[in-house]
Design a protein around this motif. Structure first.
Motif, PDB file in Angstrom:
ATOM      1  N   THR A  12      82.200  91.939  20.806  1.00 52.60           N
ATOM      2  CA  THR A  12      81.698  90.459  20.042  1.00 52.60           C
ATOM      3  C   THR A  12      82.911  90.240  18.701  1.00 52.60           C
ATOM      4  OG1 THR A  12      79.561  90.764  18.851  1.00 52.60           O
ATOM      5  CG2 THR A  12      80.037  89.688  18.000  1.00 52.60           C
ATOM      6  N   LEU A  13      83.859  91.726  18.284  1.00 51.37           N
ATOM      7  CA  LEU A  13      85.230  90.997  17.928  1.00 51.37           C
ATOM      8  C   LEU A  13      86.005  90.810  18.782  1.00 51.37           C
ATOM      9  CD1 LEU A  13      86.084  90.814  15.459  1.00 51.37           C
ATOM     10  CD2 LEU A  13      86.965  93.818  15.473  1.00 51.37           C
ATOM     11  N   LEU A  14      85.880  91.194  20.120  1.00 55.83           N
ATOM     12  CA  LEU A  14      87.505  90.465  20.731  1.00 55.83           C
ATOM     13  C   LEU A  14      86.717  88.891  20.960  1.00 55.83           C
ATOM     14  CD1 LEU A  14      87.030  93.762  23.680  1.00 55.83           C
ATOM     15  CD2 LEU A  14      89.182  92.391  22.169  1.00 55.83           C
ATOM     16  N   GLU A  15      85.587  88.542  21.365  1.00 58.80           N
ATOM     17  CA  GLU A  15      85.529  87.487  21.987  1.00 58.80           C
ATOM     18  C   GLU A  15      85.772  85.921  20.789  1.00 58.80           C
ATOM     19  OE1 GLU A  15      81.033  86.555  24.211  1.00 58.80           O
ATOM     20  OE2 GLU A  15      80.594  87.868  22.270  1.00 58.80           O
ATOM     21  N   LYS A  16      85.845  86.845  19.156  1.00 60.96           N
ATOM     22  CA  LYS A  16      86.206  85.999  18.182  1.00 60.96           C
ATOM     23  C   LYS A  16      87.588  85.903  17.955  1.00 60.96           C
ATOM     24  CE  LYS A  16      81.711  87.045  15.911  1.00 60.96           C
ATOM     25  NZ  LYS A  16      81.313  87.390  13.904  1.00 60.96           N
ATOM     26  N   LEU A  17      87.987  87.325  18.489  1.00 62.18           N
ATOM     27  CA  LEU A  17      89.534  87.339  18.481  1.00 62.18           C
ATOM     28  C   LEU A  17      90.732  86.380  19.166  1.00 62.18           C
ATOM     29  CD1 LEU A  17      90.403  91.488  17.699  1.00 62.18           C
ATOM     30  CD2 LEU A  17      90.481  89.624  16.212  1.00 62.18           C
ATOM     31  N   ILE A  18      90.408  86.805  20.389  1.00 64.02           N
ATOM     32  CA  ILE A  18      90.764  86.554  21.852  1.00 64.02           C
ATOM     33  C   ILE A  18      91.354  84.808  21.001  1.00 64.02           C
ATOM     34  CG2 ILE A  18      90.545  85.764  23.995  1.00 64.02           C
ATOM     35  CD1 ILE A  18      88.855  88.158  24.998  1.00 64.02           C
ATOM     36  N   PRO A  19      89.947  83.608  21.128  1.00 63.70           N
ATOM     37  CA  PRO A  19      90.267  82.173  20.735  1.00 63.70           C
ATOM     38  C   PRO A  19      91.880  82.674  19.793  1.00 63.70           C
ATOM     39  CG  PRO A  19      87.886  82.636  20.978  1.00 63.70           C
ATOM     40  CD  PRO A  19      88.581  84.063  20.677  1.00 63.70           C
ATOM     41  N   HIS A  20      91.384  83.226  18.441  1.00 65.39           N
ATOM     42  CA  HIS A  20      92.476  82.945  17.256  1.00 65.39           C
ATOM     43  C   HIS A  20      93.542  83.201  18.430  1.00 65.39           C
ATOM     44  CE1 HIS A  20      93.266  83.827  13.726  1.00 65.39           C
ATOM     45  NE2 HIS A  20      94.319  84.653  13.935  1.00 65.39           N
ATOM     46  N   PHE A  21      93.650  84.765  19.186  1.00 58.89           N
ATOM     47  CA  PHE A  21      95.109  84.702  19.580  1.00 58.89           C
ATOM     48  C   PHE A  21      95.916  83.327  20.244  1.00 58.89           C
ATOM     49  CE2 PHE A  21      93.813  89.009  18.350  1.00 58.89           C
ATOM     50  CZ  PHE A  21      95.071  89.379  17.934  1.00 58.89           C
ATOM     51  N   VAL A  22      95.116  82.627  21.171  1.00 60.31           N
ATOM     52  CA  VAL A  22      95.069  81.926  22.203  1.00 60.31           C
ATOM     53  C   VAL A  22      95.679  80.277  21.414  1.00 60.31           C
ATOM     54  CG1 VAL A  22      94.437  80.210  24.093  1.00 60.31           C
ATOM     55  CG2 VAL A  22      93.899  82.730  24.122  1.00 60.31           C
ATOM     56  N   LEU A  35      99.168  82.909  22.431  1.00 58.07           N
ATOM     57  CA  LEU A  35      99.797  84.208  23.088  1.00 58.07           C
ATOM     58  C   LEU A  35      98.710  84.090  23.973  1.00 58.07           C
ATOM     59  CD1 LEU A  35      99.296  86.608  20.287  1.00 58.07           C
ATOM     60  CD2 LEU A  35     101.446  85.749  21.395  1.00 58.07           C
ATOM     61  N   LYS A  36      98.736  84.643  25.447  1.00 59.32           N
ATOM     62  CA  LYS A  36      98.834  84.290  26.171  1.00 59.32           C
ATOM     63  C   LYS A  36      98.462  86.594  26.540  1.00 59.32           C
ATOM     64  CE  LYS A  36      99.492  85.037  31.755  1.00 59.32           C
ATOM     65  NZ  LYS A  36     100.125  84.500  32.774  1.00 59.32           N
ATOM     66  N   VAL A  37      96.877  85.996  26.797  1.00 59.49           N
ATOM     67  CA  VAL A  37      95.800  87.883  26.208  1.00 59.49           C
ATOM     68  C   VAL A  37      94.885  88.534  27.457  1.00 59.49           C
ATOM     69  CG1 VAL A  37      94.057  88.701  24.750  1.00 59.49           C
ATOM     70  CG2 VAL A  37      95.679  86.309  23.828  1.00 59.49           C
ATOM     71  N   SER A  38      95.539  89.317  27.727  1.00 57.79           N
ATOM     72  CA  SER A  38      94.579  89.899  28.592  1.00 57.79           C
ATOM     73  C   SER A  38      93.653  91.010  28.138  1.00 57.79           C
ATOM     74  CB  SER A  38      95.674  90.642  29.754  1.00 57.79           C
ATOM     75  OG  SER A  38      96.111  89.872  30.135  1.00 57.79           O
TER      76      SER A  38
END
Length: 168
Positions: free
Chosen positions: A20-30, A34-37
């Motif tokens: 759940t935390l990853l799901e929230k962090l990824i859009p923040h970085f994008v 940033l290109k996130v994997s």
């Protein structure tokens, strides 16, 4: 490793809220450009294929690898057939170039990590036995000598990860 990528992990027990935390962090970085994997380790049996599909049938027939490709995505399925799973380092080398690789699981790897901890699960804290855990996040504050974030404070957690990884 994915060229130029910084690696940061989320460690914790099942049910703590890592995904759940990853799901929230990824859009923040994008949103920051940033290109996130993501690499996710699981201890559960899983299959991205469905019985009866061509690729499933090919794997059942004995193929070691089956690559499925379309105009929207591709996936490579590799059967271990009793061999040990590849290391995190091997998986990192497979990724396309990116700015940040977020790793869920691999809690014993020597990578910088944030521990996701919920006291209500009754599980022990991991940071005591892992010097690579740099901070904790949870739904209840626990007395630790590391930075602590509430799980809902996604902006602060993201900034901590960016600062630690020296990512602009």
């Amino acid at each position: 490793m994915a060229a130029g990528a910084r690696v940061f992990g989320l460690a914790g027990y099942s049910g703590a809220g890592k995904t759940t935390l990853l799901e929230k962090l990824i859009p923040h970085f994008v949103e920051r450009g940033l290109k996130v994997s993501v690499i996710k380790q699981t201890h559960h049996d899983f299959d991205i294929d469905r019985p009866g599909k061509d690729s499933w049938r090919q794997r059942q027939a004995g193929a070691t690898e089956v690559l499925v490709s379309s105009d929207r995505r591709w996936a490579l399925m590799h059967e271990l057939r009793g061999k040990p799973p590849p290391s995190l380092e091997v998986h990192l080398a497979r990724l396309a170039p990116c700015d940040l690789v977020l790793v869920e699981g691999y809690k014993r790897e020597a990578i910088p990590k944030l521990e996701v901890h919920r006291p209500s699960l009754g599980k022990p804290l991991l940071y005591r036995d892992d010097s690579h855990i740099l901070a904790l996040a949870g739904d209840e504050r626990v007395p630790v000598p590391l930075p602590w974030f509430h799980l809902d404070d996604v902006t602060a957690i993201a900034e901590f990860i960016l600062q630690h990884g020296r990512i602009p």
